[in-house]
Design a protein around this motif. Structure first.
Motif, PDB file in Angstrom:
ATOM      1  N   GLU A   1      36.751  27.969  30.308  1.00 28.00           N
ATOM      2  CA  GLU A   1      36.356  28.944  29.444  1.00 28.00           C
ATOM      3  C   GLU A   1      34.920  29.746  30.103  1.00 28.00           C
ATOM      4  O   GLU A   1      34.949  30.932  30.091  1.00 28.00           O
ATOM      5  N   ARG A   2      34.381  28.938  31.075  1.00 27.60           N
ATOM      6  CA  ARG A   2      33.374  29.722  31.950  1.00 27.60           C
ATOM      7  C   ARG A   2      33.840  30.639  32.982  1.00 27.60           C
ATOM      8  O   ARG A   2      33.431  31.478  33.275  1.00 27.60           O
ATOM      9  N   ALA A   3      35.226  30.059  33.595  1.00 28.60           N
ATOM     10  CA  ALA A   3      36.042  30.923  34.626  1.00 28.60           C
ATOM     11  C   ALA A   3      36.304  32.077  33.973  1.00 28.60           C
ATOM     12  O   ALA A   3      36.454  33.124  34.746  1.00 28.60           O
TER      13      ALA A   3
ATOM     14  N   ARG B   1      35.252  34.017  31.817  1.00 29.24           N
ATOM     15  CA  ARG B   1      34.100  34.916  31.536  1.00 29.24           C
ATOM     16  C   ARG B   1      33.663  35.481  32.862  1.00 29.24           C
ATOM     17  O   ARG B   1      33.347  36.551  33.000  1.00 29.24           O
ATOM     18  N   ARG B   2      33.558  34.449  33.918  1.00 30.33           N
ATOM     19  CA  ARG B   2      33.103  34.807  35.161  1.00 30.33           C
ATOM     20  C   ARG B   2      34.054  35.963  35.729  1.00 30.33           C
ATOM     21  O   ARG B   2      33.799  37.123  36.572  1.00 30.33           O
ATOM     22  N   ALA B   3      35.259  35.645  35.484  1.00 33.07           N
ATOM     23  CA  ALA B   3      36.390  36.509  35.996  1.00 33.07           C
ATOM     24  C   ALA B   3      36.639  37.921  35.221  1.00 33.07           C
ATOM     25  O   ALA B   3      37.405  38.722  35.664  1.00 33.07           O
ATOM     26  N   GLY B   4      36.018  37.990  34.214  1.00 29.95           N
ATOM     27  CA  GLY B   4      36.095  39.366  33.103  1.00 29.95           C
ATOM     28  C   GLY B   4      37.274  39.503  32.482  1.00 29.95           C
ATOM     29  O   GLY B   4      37.904  40.292  32.509  1.00 29.95           O
ATOM     30  N   VAL B   5      38.038  38.166  32.237  1.00 29.26           N
ATOM     31  CA  VAL B   5      39.310  38.392  31.534  1.00 29.26           C
ATOM     32  C   VAL B   5      39.329  38.733  30.060  1.00 29.26           C
ATOM     33  O   VAL B   5      38.321  38.253  29.631  1.00 29.26           O
TER      34      VAL B   5
ATOM     35  N   LEU C   1      47.643  42.187  32.061  1.00 27.80           N
ATOM     36  CA  LEU C   1      47.202  41.919  33.129  1.00 27.80           C
ATOM     37  C   LEU C   1      48.317  41.357  34.116  1.00 27.80           C
ATOM     38  O   LEU C   1      49.412  40.974  33.861  1.00 27.80           O
ATOM     39  N   ASP C   2      48.038  41.729  35.575  1.00 26.89           N
ATOM     40  CA  ASP C   2      49.089  41.435  36.642  1.00 26.89           C
ATOM     41  C   ASP C   2      48.890  39.986  36.792  1.00 26.89           C
ATOM     42  O   ASP C   2      47.467  39.522  37.135  1.00 26.89           O
ATOM     43  N   PRO C   3      50.138  39.187  36.549  1.00 28.97           N
ATOM     44  CA  PRO C   3      49.598  37.557  36.686  1.00 28.97           C
ATOM     45  C   PRO C   3      49.322  37.337  38.195  1.00 28.97           C
ATOM     46  O   PRO C   3      48.388  36.271  37.823  1.00 28.97           O
ATOM     47  N   GLU C   4      49.584  37.760  38.980  1.00 30.82           N
ATOM     48  CA  GLU C   4      49.211  37.251  40.311  1.00 30.82           C
ATOM     49  C   GLU C   4      47.596  37.544  40.490  1.00 30.82           C
ATOM     50  O   GLU C   4      46.886  36.768  41.180  1.00 30.82           O
ATOM     51  N   GLY C   5      47.081  38.861  40.026  1.00 33.45           N
ATOM     52  CA  GLY C   5      45.857  39.189  40.042  1.00 33.45           C
ATOM     53  C   GLY C   5      44.831  38.172  39.152  1.00 33.45           C
ATOM     54  O   GLY C   5      43.656  37.697  39.508  1.00 33.45           O
ATOM     55  N   LEU C   6      45.534  37.709  37.983  1.00 34.57           N
ATOM     56  CA  LEU C   6      44.738  36.598  37.293  1.00 34.57           C
ATOM     57  C   LEU C   6      44.681  35.455  37.998  1.00 34.57           C
ATOM     58  O   LEU C   6      43.825  34.883  38.025  1.00 34.57           O
ATOM     59  N   ARG C   7      45.712  35.232  38.803  1.00 35.55           N
ATOM     60  CA  ARG C   7      45.824  33.755  39.345  1.00 35.55           C
ATOM     61  C   ARG C   7      44.540  33.755  40.395  1.00 35.55           C
ATOM     62  O   ARG C   7      43.860  32.841  40.368  1.00 35.55           O
ATOM     63  N   VAL C   8      44.586  34.893  41.287  1.00 35.19           N
ATOM     64  CA  VAL C   8      43.548  34.846  42.065  1.00 35.19           C
ATOM     65  C   VAL C   8      42.008  34.855  41.581  1.00 35.19           C
ATOM     66  O   VAL C   8      41.334  34.155  42.150  1.00 35.19           O
ATOM     67  N   ALA C   9      42.064  35.573  40.575  1.00 33.20           N
ATOM     68  CA  ALA C   9      40.506  35.652  39.710  1.00 33.20           C
ATOM     69  C   ALA C   9      40.098  34.372  39.334  1.00 33.20           C
ATOM     70  O   ALA C   9      38.971  33.691  39.657  1.00 33.20           O
ATOM     71  N   LEU C  10      41.015  33.492  38.697  1.00 34.68           N
ATOM     72  CA  LEU C  10      40.744  32.245  37.946  1.00 34.68           C
ATOM     73  C   LEU C  10      40.547  31.308  39.075  1.00 34.68           C
ATOM     74  O   LEU C  10      39.542  30.259  38.856  1.00 34.68           O
ATOM     75  N   ASP C  11      41.416  31.295  40.072  1.00 34.20           N
ATOM     76  CA  ASP C  11      41.498  30.477  41.184  1.00 34.20           C
ATOM     77  C   ASP C  11      39.808  30.436  41.895  1.00 34.20           C
ATOM     78  O   ASP C  11      39.351  29.263  42.158  1.00 34.20           O
TER      79      ASP C  11
ATOM     80  N   ASN D   1      44.019  29.278  46.260  1.00 37.67           N
ATOM     81  CA  ASN D   1      42.863  29.413  47.309  1.00 37.67           C
ATOM     82  C   ASN D   1      42.369  28.265  47.443  1.00 37.67           C
ATOM     83  O   ASN D   1      41.897  28.090  48.839  1.00 37.67           O
ATOM     84  N   THR D   2      42.281  27.260  46.637  1.00 40.34           N
ATOM     85  CA  THR D   2      41.876  25.893  47.017  1.00 40.34           C
ATOM     86  C   THR D   2      42.793  25.219  47.977  1.00 40.34           C
ATOM     87  O   THR D   2      44.113  25.235  47.771  1.00 40.34           O
ATOM     88  N   GLN D   3      42.258  24.906  49.008  1.00 37.77           N
ATOM     89  CA  GLN D   3      43.143  24.404  49.965  1.00 37.77           C
ATOM     90  C   GLN D   3      43.574  22.770  49.854  1.00 37.77           C
ATOM     91  O   GLN D   3      43.044  22.196  49.217  1.00 37.77           O
ATOM     92  N   ARG D   4      44.952  22.531  50.080  1.00 39.86           N
ATOM     93  CA  ARG D   4      45.303  21.283  49.880  1.00 39.86           C
ATOM     94  C   ARG D   4      44.591  20.213  50.701  1.00 39.86           C
ATOM     95  O   ARG D   4      43.802  20.477  51.618  1.00 39.86           O
ATOM     96  N   ALA D   5      44.481  18.996  50.215  1.00 37.64           N
ATOM     97  CA  ALA D   5      43.895  17.771  50.885  1.00 37.64           C
ATOM     98  C   ALA D   5      44.436  17.832  52.496  1.00 37.64           C
ATOM     99  O   ALA D   5      45.547  18.140  52.728  1.00 37.64           O
TER     100      ALA D   5
END
Length: 293
Positions: free
Chosen positions: A42-44, A46-50, A89-99, A202-206
């Protein structure tokens, strides 16, 4: 007769698009609860402006539906949530913004437009990986064969309404064990096999698993979703009570996939694909000798 109260202001704007999100929880965030992720998401948004759609009434809430979250304490590469938005929304754009907006340890892997039917109805089973540090594959294989040869293995778990006994064996559709190497980095999350169509976040794997280290049997299981849900800790309890399997160290559990179940062999398809058969599925590895790539 009392007049019915009506919320002030304009009515809620209906959702024009529903999007389904696959995300992972890794490292220390495997100990986060479903409610912890709800607050973070829910915070994400808001930050991403979804441009979220909201429910009507005196206390509007963003239209977010959560489905079959993994138990607290387990890592996962296949958690799902559905959101409604008031602008397309563009799904890939949303993925990047939320990530980018989520805390490190949560990774948005894939976003797709919702298809027909409810998301929860398509999540029929899960592929689980259980790391058993200090045990070899041959030792665990003997216990696993005994377990798979049983018609019924009962486990008792305490629910809100009290203890309940249920069969664990029926839910396990397929299982294998292989040799691996125990993680030496406590922050590392066991590497998983990407489900079809996965887009890396964007978060790197371990960090990569070391080439040598303590022995570690790696157990893979395809488990049908039942009521009550059969969790990995239920399976470990069943293996202990039925076959006396006793891991010397705490197991590490990761959900690698969840979605529609396919047969022969049992495997889990991608719930975000329009045609699961065409894109393939995640199944239990058949080679019990090799380590997990």
């Amino acid at each position: 007769m009392a007049r019915q109260r009506v919320p002030e202001g304009p009515p809620a704007v209906p959702a024009v698009q529903k999007l389904r999100i696959r995300y992972a929880k890794r490292g220390r965030l495997r100990f986060s609860s479903t409610r912890d992720f709800q607050r973070a998401l829910e915070r994400a948004v808001r930050r991403a402006g979804v441009p979220m759609a909201y429910s009507a009434g005196f206390h509007p809430h963003p239209k977010i539906s959560y489905a079959n979250a993994a138990p607290t304490g387990t890592a996962s590469e296949a958690e799902y949530v559905e959101i409604g938005v008031v602008e397309r929304l563009d799904p890939e754009g949303l993925r990047v913004a939320l990530d980018s907006a989520l805390p490190e340890g949560y990774a948005v892997l894939h976003v797709a437009e919702a298809g027909a039917g409810a998301l929860a109805d398509s999540l029929e089973g899960s592929l689980w990986r259980i790391d058993l540090p200090g045990l070899g594959a041959e030792e665990v294989q003997a216990h696993l064969e005994r377990f798979l040869g049983m018609e019924e293995v009962l486990v008792t778990r305490t629910f809100k309404k009290g203890p309940r006994t249920f069969d664990v064996r029926e839910a396990v559709l397929d299982a294998t064990v292989r040799d691996g190497v125990a993680d030496v980095d406590p922050e590392a999350s066991p590497g998983g096999e990407a489900a079809p169509g996965e887009v890396a976040g964007n978060t790197q794997r371990a960090a990569a698993r070391p080439a040598s280290g303590p022995p570690c049997a790696i157990l893979h299981m395809v488990v049908r979703h039942t009521t009550p849900a059969v969790r990995p800790d239920d399976i470990l309890t069943a293996l202990h009570t039925a076959t006396a399997l006793t891991p010397p160290s705490p197991p590490r559990v990761t959900r690698l996939a969840q979605g529609p179940l396919l047969d022969a062999p049992a495997r889990v398809a991608d719930p975000l694909a329009t045609d699961q058969e065409a894109v393939g599925a995640s199944s239990v590895p058949r080679d019990t000798r090799a380590g997990l790539a």
